[in-house]
Design an enzyme around this catalytic site. Structure first.
Site, mmCIF file in Angstrom:
data_model
loop_
_atom_site.group_PDB
_atom_site.id
_atom_site.type_symbol
_atom_site.label_atom_id
_atom_site.label_comp_id
_atom_site.label_asym_id
_atom_site.label_seq_id
_atom_site.Cartn_x
_atom_site.Cartn_y
_atom_site.Cartn_z
ATOM 1 N N LYS A 157 0.853 -1.201 0.000
ATOM 2 C CA LYS A 157 0.000 0.000 0.000
ATOM 3 C C LYS A 157 0.882 1.241 0.000
ATOM 4 C CE LYS A 157 -3.562 2.408 2.681
ATOM 5 N NZ LYS A 157 -4.363 2.421 3.927
ATOM 6 N N LYS B 55 -11.196 12.305 7.307
ATOM 7 C CA LYS B 55 -10.766 11.815 8.612
ATOM 8 C C LYS B 55 -10.885 12.898 9.677
ATOM 9 C CE LYS B 55 -7.306 8.413 7.139
ATOM 10 N NZ LYS B 55 -7.834 7.258 7.889
ATOM 11 N N ASP C 277 0.880 6.504 5.693
ATOM 12 C CA ASP C 277 -0.045 5.510 5.157
ATOM 13 C C ASP C 277 0.565 4.751 3.980
ATOM 14 O OD1 ASP C 277 -2.449 4.256 5.621
ATOM 15 O OD2 ASP C 277 -3.557 5.460 4.174
ATOM 16 N N ASP D 117 -12.594 6.464 2.601
ATOM 17 C CA ASP D 117 -11.419 6.211 3.429
ATOM 18 C C ASP D 117 -11.003 4.742 3.373
ATOM 19 O OD1 ASP D 117 -9.350 7.001 5.057
ATOM 20 O OD2 ASP D 117 -10.469 6.748 6.928
ATOM 21 N N GLU E 249 -9.576 3.583 0.837
ATOM 22 C CA GLU E 249 -8.759 3.699 -0.383
ATOM 23 C C GLU E 249 -7.695 2.615 -0.486
ATOM 24 O OE1 GLU E 249 -5.907 4.673 2.408
ATOM 25 O OE2 GLU E 249 -7.982 5.361 2.385
ATOM 26 N N ARG F 258 -7.804 -0.634 0.274
ATOM 27 C CA ARG F 258 -8.258 -1.879 -0.346
ATOM 28 C C ARG F 258 -8.559 -1.682 -1.836
ATOM 29 N NH1 ARG F 258 -12.933 -2.387 3.924
ATOM 30 N NH2 ARG F 258 -11.322 -1.251 5.027
#
Length: 368
Positions: free
Chosen positions: A238, A250, A261, A320, A322, A324
């Site tokens: 990711k 968020k 992230d 949110d 994103e 997956r």
């Protein structure tokens, strides 16, 4: 950091390691006043300065400590003694320590040199710093040194990219770094921009990227070994450089943490560096779907229905999610485009790359 199998007559710097049990047995051989400050407990450090030099008494804790705990002690020692330890030949005293424990300690010394922004200014990276340890052969010490440096270089690269502020790690910045990394380690580098991703049908990935001010960078890095009949490992990381949550915004209180992230991608990055530096006898195909998850007039919306690379449709309930989305296309692309890299892969009744492929990959590749 050089590891050398020898012992000089005089050292100006000594690392003397003790478990609590070892200290209890041997403390009588030292100045009795040292026991007032040192007992061998985990992370304890006593610095004994004398005319000939400095001896660092380093506590490991109980003798039942695990290997990872040895590394933890070394990391803490490296961090706390930065600016104090000298780049000089150093005697290492720990007769009770086995080969694996010594390896973990050596790794910890280098990993502990990290601080942001990273530069190799710590004494442990200086060519003049040597650890002299007679308990292991020079061949074993050379192998430990190589592994410690390779692992540290990989892990430090992970930490460096995770810690970069959001404004310093845009997709073009990371892409340039990966291009240079590919040149350095002779990796095959491929990257698809937004137009190419549209042609390929990477819809789930593009749904996240469409809200970004930065072009897509669906990136593939390949490490190839010269070893025959080597296994191939598929890694998908990711790589959301900053995650606002998109339209499903968020909570702002902790949003600054979302610069990290991309942790999955950095883990893949560290793996590639380690594999290349150690010349591991495996092949690695790594996919990094690089983007951010931003808010704009083009951002994807809750209730959107997206067609992924494998033809499946996805109803978006929360933008949110994103991670997956981009991983779905990364995994599907891996399965379709690199299926020939897995010659013993499971097949369905039609002879195609079967629906059980991910169970197979997890058991036989990722868990190895």
């Amino acid at each position: 950091m050089k590891l050398i199998n020898k012992k000089n007559k005089i050292y100006t710097q000594v690392f003397h390691l003790f478990t609590e049990e070892e200290w209890t047995k041997t403390s009588k051989n030292f100045n009795k006043n040292i026991s007032t400050f040192f007992t061998g407990k985990k992370y304890e450090i006593f610095v004994n300065a004398h005319e000939e030099g400095i001896t660092y008494f380093i506590g490991l804790g109980k003798s039942t400590l695990q290997n990872f705990e040895v590394q933890q002690v070394a990391i803490k020692f490296s961090q706390t003694q930065k600016g104090k330890v000298q780049a000089t030949p150093t005697l290492f005293v720990a007769d009770f320590m086995n080969e694996k424990q010594f390896e973990e300690f050596a790794k910890g010394l280098l990993i502990g040199t990290y601080s942001y922004p990273f530069e190799k200014t710590h004494a442990f990276w200086n060519a003049k710093f040597e650890i002299h340890f007679e308990n292991l052969s020079q061949k074993k010490l050379d192998n430990i040194s190589n592994k410690a440096e390779a692992l540290s270089n990989g892990q430090i690269a992970c930490q460096e990219w995770l810690n970069k502020p959001a404004n310093l790690k845009k997709p073009d910045t990371l892409s340039l770094y990966l291009k240079n990394l590919a040149k350095k380690y002779d990796l095959k580098y491929t990257s698809f921009n937004r137009k190419k991703c549209e042609e390929l049908g990477l819809g789930a990935y593009l749904s996240v990227n469409q809200g970004s001010a930065y072009d897509a960078a669906f990136t593939i890095l390949e490490y190839k070994t010269t070893a025959k009949n080597a296994k191939t490992f598929g890694l998908v990381g990711k790589c959301v450089l900053f995650d606002t949550g998109g339209i499903s915004l968020k909570n702002p209180d902790n949003m600054h943490y979302m610069k990290s992230d991309m942790g999955g991608a950095t883990a893949v990055l560290g793996t590639l560096i380690y594999a290349a530096e150690m010349q591991l006898p495996v092949n690695i195909v790594a996919i990094l779907p690089i983007t951010d998850n931003a808010i704009s007039e083009n951002a994807f919306l809750p209730s959107d229905v997206i067609t992924a690379y494998n033809g499946k449709t996805i109803e978006v309930l929360n933008t949110d999610a994103e991670g997956r989305m981009i991983l779905a296309d990364g995994l599907s692309y891996m399965a379709k485009k690199f299926q020939d890299r897995f010659p013993d892969r499971p097949r369905d009744l039609n002879g195609k790359f079967g629906k059980n492929v991910w169970r197979y990959l997890w058991r036989h590749v990722f868990e190895q």
